[in-house]
Design an enzyme around this catalytic site. Sequence first.
Site: not given
Length: 371
Positions: A234, A280
């Site tokens: 990420d 997420d």
Amino acid sequence: MADVNQGSVLPSETSPPALDGLNATDSNGTDAVNATVAKFVATPEGTALAYGSLVFMALLPIFFGALRSVSCGKSKNSSDMPETITGRDAARFPIIASCTLFGLYLFFKIFSQEYINLLLSMYFFVLGILALSHTMSPFMNRIFPANIPIKQYQLLFTQGSGETKEEIVNYEFDTKDMICLVISTVVGVWYILKKHWIANNLFGLAFALNGVELLHLNNISTGCILLGGLFVYDVFWVFGTNVMVTVAKSFEAPIKLVFPQDLLEKGLGASQFAMLGLGDIVIPGNLKKNTRTYFHTSFLAYIFGLGLTIWVMHTFKHAQPALLYLVPSCIGFPVVVALLKGELTEMFRYEEVSAEDAAKDETTQVEKKDK
């Protein structure tokens, strides 16, 4: 990835397969590049409502997906068992995610964005219908009238004949499943035609719940490997390159939860969205089953990490990788609790077993005692 800019409309920043992000976007996902266009500034009430709703929606699939995952784990039917992720799978996942992300980046650079998104829309249309039907099924079982007869159906595809006959598809369903499928199809058509944010969220919640339910981490170490790898993934793709942003601007699919920041002003026709990528939710949400105490701890850790992401994003008005805050929270909180209880070694040694494996172990122990 988390991103906000109160003075402008920004594109969606979501990246498959490790979807991530909080963001502000317009209804078509296009840039507000024309300086003459009035800039949108969300009201404090609209911002609070949008981000509060996203947090609430993110918690739903984690909580109910965990409950349904436990039920699947106790099932004696092997077809109902969740897919177990091993340590090797967890280590390879960020690499596969990176290759997929970069592959999509090249596709959008080489081919027409319109045709790629058309193919992706049809793909997620089918997946969304199946995911939403599966999500609705337990609820339909509870509310279905008892006086209506339930008919059984079977969809069977075979290859060959005689002794060489092989089953390709063997799917059994009933009247209740048909009703779920029809309702899901209506939602799918609504999404394809209108791309409405409510239809998007129905599919997104279904994808997230199925991901939390059907993906199974058998121990904490595997979860730490997975989250650690995606933490690096990420941060690298958000801060190191423009690949994730480019793909996010071009990619149109129900792989995010959205909520309008101008809902109070424009109602259901609102077009300025805050958004949260499904990655997420699904990825941190799989650290969920290591006893009741650690489930509650991980659940609170997720709320803290997501809240911290929103706060940093809102304070600094700058893109933030959500896993940058979720990973330390979802790993750190349970570790601290384990240290306080003196159970750190036991926590990392803990492994979940299916009902079938547990029954085999019990039978083996009984046989040993008999001998």
